[in-house]
Design a protein around this motif. Structure first.
Motif, short mmCIF file in Angstrom:
data_model
loop_
_atom_site.label_atom_id
_atom_site.label_comp_id
_atom_site.label_asym_id
_atom_site.label_seq_id
_atom_site.Cartn_x
_atom_site.Cartn_y
_atom_site.Cartn_z
N GLU A 1 10.92 -16.55 14.67
CA GLU A 1 11.63 -17.06 15.62
C GLU A 1 12.43 -16.03 16.38
O GLU A 1 13.04 -15.16 15.99
N PRO A 2 12.04 -15.77 17.79
CA PRO A 2 12.54 -14.62 18.43
C PRO A 2 13.89 -14.65 18.63
O PRO A 2 14.47 -15.90 19.07
N GLU A 3 14.64 -13.79 18.92
CA GLU A 3 16.12 -13.78 19.12
C GLU A 3 16.37 -14.09 20.65
O GLU A 3 15.62 -13.47 21.40
N GLU A 4 17.34 -15.11 21.03
CA GLU A 4 17.23 -15.56 22.32
C GLU A 4 18.22 -14.38 22.96
O GLU A 4 19.57 -14.60 22.99
N THR A 5 17.75 -13.24 23.64
CA THR A 5 18.74 -12.24 24.22
C THR A 5 18.97 -12.62 25.80
O THR A 5 19.34 -11.65 26.42
N GLY A 6 18.27 -13.70 26.44
CA GLY A 6 18.46 -13.87 28.02
C GLY A 6 19.68 -14.25 28.32
O GLY A 6 20.46 -14.91 27.39
N GLU A 7 20.19 -14.08 29.39
CA GLU A 7 21.29 -14.40 30.17
C GLU A 7 21.05 -15.82 31.09
O GLU A 7 22.26 -16.24 31.50
N THR A 8 20.16 -16.36 31.01
CA THR A 8 19.93 -17.63 31.51
C THR A 8 18.92 -18.65 30.77
O THR A 8 18.27 -18.02 29.86
N PHE A 9 18.87 -19.78 31.24
CA PHE A 9 17.87 -20.74 30.53
C PHE A 9 16.58 -20.24 30.51
O PHE A 9 15.83 -20.44 29.75
N VAL A 10 16.24 -20.05 31.96
CA VAL A 10 14.97 -19.65 32.13
C VAL A 10 14.32 -18.48 31.47
O VAL A 10 13.30 -18.23 30.83
N ALA A 11 15.27 -17.35 31.32
CA ALA A 11 14.93 -16.17 30.45
C ALA A 11 14.69 -16.44 29.21
O ALA A 11 13.92 -15.87 28.71
N ILE B 1 15.01 -26.42 30.49
CA ILE B 1 14.19 -25.55 31.20
C ILE B 1 12.68 -25.54 30.43
O ILE B 1 12.91 -25.03 28.96
N LEU B 2 11.64 -25.72 30.73
CA LEU B 2 10.49 -25.76 29.88
C LEU B 2 9.60 -24.66 30.59
O LEU B 2 9.39 -24.28 31.69
#
Length: 210
Positions: free
Chosen positions: A43-53, A127-128
């Motif tokens: 499970e990757p770490e969610e490092t994005g700053e937006t839902f899309v990222a 976001i999908l």
């Protein structure tokens, strides 16, 4: 011409509640999938700053790990009086144990802390992102607007559903069955939930039998 989905699909989530919802919606469009958990993908770490990222990084990681197309979801609750919070941190408000009863209480307390008064306007975002093993990625958005209610209502206690009342309705998402929540009209008009609306956009672009 947009690239279409063929063959097996990885559902890039380890969240069992989200997996159930995504599987149900995929079946509506005649698509079956295997989960990242079933394939023992990390499970990757969610490092994005937006839902899309965040959706894109999860989809790309699963597509690369399984060498198959992968569909990931990033979604959350955005509360107007809290300047859009919890937003992309919606799951993190539930803590390491993913206890959304805790998260719902945090939202209620945060509203009290800023002196907000009903109606507590809010919306859900989904976001999908569909990623292919070669790195090509496409993303689709769904939103649903409404308000928050306290105390929570309903027995479907997935996420923030028991405190979210969709605009124009009398039931919270927590008081609806999954079939009600994710209903998609046969005339092609928008589905009820944010996730259903994102799936409609995804299916129109990427699934041949829609």
């Amino acid at each position: 011409m947009a690239r279409r989905l063929e063959g097996k699909l990885v559902i890039a989530t380890h969240n069992l509640g989200k997996l159930a919802e995504m599987r149900e919606l995929l079946q509506h469009f005649g698509v079956d999938g295997v989960s990242a958990r079933e394939l023992n993908l990390p499970e990757p770490e969610e490092t994005g700053e937006t839902f899309v990222a965040n959706a894109e990084l999860k989809a790309r990681a699963a597509a690369a790990g399984a060498n198959l197309p992968a569909l990931a979801d990033d979604s959350g609750l955005c509360v107007e009086a809290l300047e859009g919070a919890p937003g992309i941190y919606s799951a993190r408000w539930a803590g390491p144990s993913r206890d959304f009863a805790v998260a719902r209480k945090k939202v209620e307390q945060a509203l009290l802390n800023v002196g907000a008064r009903p109606p507590f306007k809010a919306h859900f975002v989904c976001i999908l992102s569909l990623a292919f093993p070669d790195g090509e990625t496409r993303s689709f958005e769904g939103k649903v607007f409404g308000e928050l209610v306290f105390p929570p209502r309903g027995s479907l206690v997935f996420g923030y559903d028991p405190i979210f009342l969709p605009e124009g309705l009398t039931k919270t998402f927590g008081e609806m069955s999954l079939e009600e929540k994710h209903s998609i009209p046969s005339d092609g008009s928008p589905g009820l939930s944010h996730r259903a609306r994102a799936f409609q956009a995804f299916a129109r672009a990427c699934v041949d039998n829609t």
